[in-house]
Design an enzyme around this catalytic site. Structure first.
Site, short mmCIF file in Angstrom:
data_model
loop_
_atom_site.label_atom_id
_atom_site.label_comp_id
_atom_site.label_asym_id
_atom_site.label_seq_id
_atom_site.Cartn_x
_atom_site.Cartn_y
_atom_site.Cartn_z
N ARG A 20 0.83 -1.22 0.00
CA ARG A 20 0.00 0.00 0.00
C ARG A 20 0.87 1.27 0.00
O ARG A 20 0.51 2.29 0.61
CB ARG A 20 -0.94 0.05 1.20
CG ARG A 20 -1.96 -1.07 1.26
CD ARG A 20 -2.96 -1.00 0.12
NE ARG A 20 -4.07 -1.90 0.30
CZ ARG A 20 -4.09 -3.17 -0.12
NH1 ARG A 20 -3.05 -3.69 -0.76
NH2 ARG A 20 -5.17 -3.91 0.06
N SER A 33 -10.79 -0.60 3.11
CA SER A 33 -10.03 -0.72 4.37
C SER A 33 -9.61 0.67 4.83
O SER A 33 -8.95 1.40 4.08
CB SER A 33 -8.77 -1.55 4.18
OG SER A 33 -9.08 -2.84 3.74
N GLU A 37 -4.92 3.75 5.86
CA GLU A 37 -4.64 3.53 4.43
C GLU A 37 -5.24 4.67 3.62
O GLU A 37 -4.70 5.10 2.61
CB GLU A 37 -5.27 2.20 3.99
CG GLU A 37 -5.07 1.96 2.50
CD GLU A 37 -5.94 0.86 1.91
OE1 GLU A 37 -5.78 -0.29 2.31
OE2 GLU A 37 -6.76 1.20 1.04
P1 FAD Z 1 -8.97 8.62 -5.30
O1 FAD Z 1 -9.68 8.23 -4.04
O2 FAD Z 1 -9.62 9.58 -6.21
O3 FAD Z 1 -7.51 9.14 -4.92
C1 FAD Z 1 -6.70 8.44 -4.01
C2 FAD Z 1 -5.37 9.19 -3.89
O4 FAD Z 1 -4.68 9.14 -5.13
C3 FAD Z 1 -5.53 10.67 -3.57
O5 FAD Z 1 -4.44 11.06 -2.78
C4 FAD Z 1 -5.48 11.33 -4.94
O6 FAD Z 1 -5.03 12.68 -4.89
C5 FAD Z 1 -4.48 10.46 -5.65
N1 FAD Z 1 -4.71 10.34 -7.10
C6 FAD Z 1 -5.81 9.85 -7.70
N2 FAD Z 1 -5.64 9.86 -9.05
C7 FAD Z 1 -4.43 10.39 -9.29
C8 FAD Z 1 -3.68 10.68 -10.45
N3 FAD Z 1 -4.16 10.43 -11.68
N4 FAD Z 1 -2.47 11.25 -10.32
C9 FAD Z 1 -1.94 11.52 -9.10
N5 FAD Z 1 -2.60 11.27 -7.95
C10 FAD Z 1 -3.81 10.70 -8.04
N6 FAD Z 1 -7.66 -0.76 -2.47
C11 FAD Z 1 -6.84 -1.81 -2.61
O7 FAD Z 1 -5.61 -1.64 -2.79
N7 FAD Z 1 -7.31 -3.09 -2.55
C12 FAD Z 1 -8.62 -3.37 -2.38
O8 FAD Z 1 -9.00 -4.52 -2.33
C13 FAD Z 1 -9.52 -2.27 -2.24
N8 FAD Z 1 -10.84 -2.47 -2.03
C14 FAD Z 1 -11.69 -1.42 -1.87
C15 FAD Z 1 -13.06 -1.68 -1.68
C16 FAD Z 1 -13.95 -0.64 -1.53
C17 FAD Z 1 -15.42 -0.95 -1.31
C18 FAD Z 1 -13.48 0.70 -1.60
C19 FAD Z 1 -14.44 1.84 -1.47
C20 FAD Z 1 -12.13 0.98 -1.78
C21 FAD Z 1 -11.22 -0.09 -1.93
N9 FAD Z 1 -9.83 0.12 -2.12
C22 FAD Z 1 -8.99 -0.95 -2.29
C23 FAD Z 1 -9.29 1.49 -2.14
C24 FAD Z 1 -9.40 2.19 -3.52
O9 FAD Z 1 -10.33 1.57 -4.34
C25 FAD Z 1 -8.05 2.23 -4.24
O10 FAD Z 1 -7.09 2.88 -3.45
C26 FAD Z 1 -8.14 2.96 -5.59
O11 FAD Z 1 -6.94 2.82 -6.30
C27 FAD Z 1 -8.46 4.44 -5.44
O12 FAD Z 1 -8.74 4.95 -6.73
P2 FAD Z 1 -9.49 6.33 -6.93
O13 FAD Z 1 -9.42 6.65 -8.38
O14 FAD Z 1 -10.84 6.27 -6.34
O15 FAD Z 1 -8.56 7.29 -6.09
N1 EPU Z 2 -10.91 -10.32 10.25
C1 EPU Z 2 -11.60 -10.40 11.42
N2 EPU Z 2 -12.69 -9.58 11.58
C2 EPU Z 2 -13.09 -8.72 10.62
C3 EPU Z 2 -12.37 -8.64 9.41
C4 EPU Z 2 -11.27 -9.45 9.25
O1 EPU Z 2 -11.27 -11.16 12.32
O2 EPU Z 2 -14.10 -8.04 10.84
C5 EPU Z 2 -9.71 -11.19 10.08
C6 EPU Z 2 -10.02 -12.62 9.67
O3 EPU Z 2 -9.07 -13.43 10.35
C7 EPU Z 2 -9.70 -12.65 8.20
C8 EPU Z 2 -8.54 -11.66 8.11
O4 EPU Z 2 -8.87 -10.66 9.08
O5 EPU Z 2 -9.29 -13.93 7.81
C9 EPU Z 2 -8.37 -11.02 6.76
O6 EPU Z 2 -9.60 -10.44 6.34
P1 EPU Z 2 -9.91 -10.17 4.80
O7 EPU Z 2 -9.60 -11.39 3.99
O8 EPU Z 2 -11.26 -9.58 4.71
O9 EPU Z 2 -8.81 -9.14 4.37
P2 EPU Z 2 -8.24 -7.84 5.07
O10 EPU Z 2 -6.85 -8.14 5.54
O11 EPU Z 2 -9.18 -7.27 6.06
C10 EPU Z 2 -7.05 -7.00 2.91
C11 EPU Z 2 -6.94 -5.71 2.18
C12 EPU Z 2 -8.16 -5.51 1.29
C13 EPU Z 2 -8.22 -6.64 0.28
C14 EPU Z 2 -8.31 -7.97 1.03
C15 EPU Z 2 -8.23 -9.16 0.10
C16 EPU Z 2 -5.58 -4.21 3.51
C17 EPU Z 2 -5.56 -3.04 4.41
N3 EPU Z 2 -6.80 -4.61 3.09
O12 EPU Z 2 -8.16 -6.88 3.80
O13 EPU Z 2 -8.01 -4.30 0.59
O14 EPU Z 2 -9.32 -6.52 -0.58
O15 EPU Z 2 -7.20 -8.08 1.97
O16 EPU Z 2 -6.95 -9.28 -0.39
O17 EPU Z 2 -4.54 -4.77 3.17
C18 EPU Z 2 -8.45 -1.95 0.71
O18 EPU Z 2 -7.23 -1.80 0.64
O19 EPU Z 2 -9.26 -0.99 0.76
C19 EPU Z 2 -8.99 -3.31 0.73
C20 EPU Z 2 -10.29 -3.58 0.83
#
Ligand code: FAD
Ligand code: EPU
Length: 342
Positions: free
Chosen positions: A165, A241, A337
């Site tokens: 991240r 997250s 994050e």
């Molecule tokens: P924004 O929120 O618009 O911007 C994020 C940051 O990047 C800001 O600081 C912004 O200024 C900067 N930025 C955006 N675009 C540019 C650009 N073109 N040039 C320079 N800077 C820029 N993330 C994960 O890694 N793994 C996941 O599994 C994951 N799951 C998610 C699930 C949900 C339901 C949600 C809501 C979010 C999740 N995220 C996850 C976080 C998010 O989706 C990612 O970080 C995504 O890349 C953000 O994209 P965005 O275009 O919405 O960025």
């Molecule tokens: N867990 C709990 N309680 C909860 C949630 C999670 O006990 O309420 C524990 C469980 O043991 C579970 C473990 O946490 O097995 C991991 O949970 P999960 O698989 O949901 O993944 P996570 O670690 O919570 C990370 C990323 C996600 C990504 C998933 C799948 C980060 C900060 N988050 O979540 O990314 O989608 O793994 O790879 O690394 C994001 O970055 O926004 C995001 C959603």
């Protein structure tokens, strides 16, 4: 023709659904739009927020500057060799649509990253990751425009300093550039990543036998898992997250494990362990809790949610309480994050 507007509500431009305002707002569709923007000297020195899908930001107050919404589109194959296809995507392309495009064309490598909200341009910012894959594994290079000079820079993989991240764009280069395109090195022959979490189990539920495995099947499985676990921002505001999963020294993990035998942990090399923040937050009693209009998701304690009308300050206050109780109980500091704006 650039249309610079003022006093715009950002409510529908951030997935938390926070109703902060931008003093100025502009949408850019091309590098030429950016050139035009840089000629407007009155906007050169004011603070800028580059916005993609707004799915990883927390607006803590009104933004007293110019929000630049990146709508730069386009997907093209730039070259290929015997093993790889190099695909360049405009930073304003929707990430999930780009994944679906690659899956449909049999370009392998990002299928595990299906259904992550946001744009292609934001993906390198935090080296997006899920289900055992991070974009750095397929990242080739990106182009970005320096916000003060207007110069175009190319960042190769080694320039980006990717980590969990993390990238240079959250540190030395923070707020300095607008990323305009990203080029990915995708594989002609897939390597299937099915060991993480529930992927294998879900493939079995879907009736996919080992000899039927494909990147489409993995993408479908990931979509299914994510839909069952993570709240849809269209239904309840959130930014995924809220905190990163902390990495702690192995000795500290061993001490905690003796006290909490159920504590999960994933070794990082020999000396560190990554602990799921969701587990820590749940153990600290926060899962499903609500404070005013802000809450902790009922199915995933790592996700903070907007129950309607919350403010960035309220979310920040709840996050601080969660950090304090996890630190108190486990001696572990949780780092956000989500990018705080304001
Ligand atoms: P924004 O929120 O618009 O911007 C994020 C940051 O990047 C800001 O600081 C912004 O200024 C900067 N930025 C955006 N675009 C540019 C650009 N073109 N040039 C320079 N800077 C820029 N993330 C994960 O890694 N793994 C996941 O599994 C994951 N799951 C998610 C699930 C949900 C339901 C949600 C809501 C979010 C999740 N995220 C996850 C976080 C998010 O989706 C990612 O970080 C995504 O890349 C953000 O994209 P965005 O275009 O919405 O960025
Ligand atoms: N867990 C709990 N309680 C909860 C949630 C999670 O006990 O309420 C524990 C469980 O043991 C579970 C473990 O946490 O097995 C991991 O949970 P999960 O698989 O949901 O993944 P996570 O670690 O919570 C990370 C990323 C996600 C990504 C998933 C799948 C980060 C900060 N988050 O979540 O990314 O989608 O793994 O790879 O690394 C994001 O970055 O926004 C995001 C959603």
């Amino acid at each position: 023709m650039l249309d610079i507007q003022s006093n715009i509500s950002l409510k529908s431009y951030n997935t938390f659904g926070i109703d902060a305002k931008a003093r100025y707002w502009v949408e850019v569709e091309s590098q030429d739009d950016l050139k035009t923007l840089f000629q407007l000297t009155e906007f050169l020195t004011i603070p800028k927020l580059i916005l993609g899908g707004g799915s990883n930001i927390l607006l803590t107050r009104d933004f007293d500057g110019l929000v630049v919404k990146n709508n730069i589109k386009g997907i093209e194959v730039v070259r290929e060799d015997s093993q790889h296809v190099y695909v360049r995507a405009g930073a304003g392309e929707n990430w999930h649509n780009f994944v679906l495009y690659c899956v449909a064309h049999h370009y392998a490598g990002i299928e595990n990253l299906s259904l992550i909200p946001g744009t292609v341009g934001a993906a390198p910012m935090q080296n997006i990751g899920a289900y055992g894959v991070e974009i750095e594994q397929v990242f080739e290079q990106l182009e970005a425009v320096h916000l003060k000079t207007g110069e175009i820079h190319t960042f190769l993989h080694s320039d980006c300093r990717f980590g969990y991240r993390e990238s240079i764009f959250k540190h030395e280069a923070k707020g300095e550039y607008i990323i305009t395109s990203v080029t990915f090195q995708l594989n002609k022959t897939p390597t299937f990543h099915t060991s993480y979490g529930a992927i294998q189990e879900t493939l079995t539920e879907m009736g996919i036998a080992d000899d039927q495995l494909s990147i489409k099947a993995i993408s479908d499985a990931v979509i299914r898992i994510r839909r069952s676990k993570l709240p849809d921002p269209a239904e309840i505001g959130n930014a995924g997250s809220f905190f990163k999963n902390p990495e702690i020294p192995k000795e500290q993990f061993d001490r905690l494990k003796a006290l909490y035998p159920a504590m999960p942990g994933y070794p990082i090399g020999e000396t560190a362990v990554k602990v799921p923040a969701g587990w820590l937050i749940e153990q600290a009693g926060w899962k499903g809790k609500r404070v005013g209009n802000t809450g902790v998701h009922t199915k995933q304690a790592l996700v903070l949610v907007n129950h309607g009308g919350t403010t960035g300050e309220e979310v920040k206050a709840l996050a601080a309480k969660i950090q304090a109780s996890v630190a108190d109980q486990f001696g572990i500091h949780l780092n956000p994050e989500v990018n705080f704006v304001g």
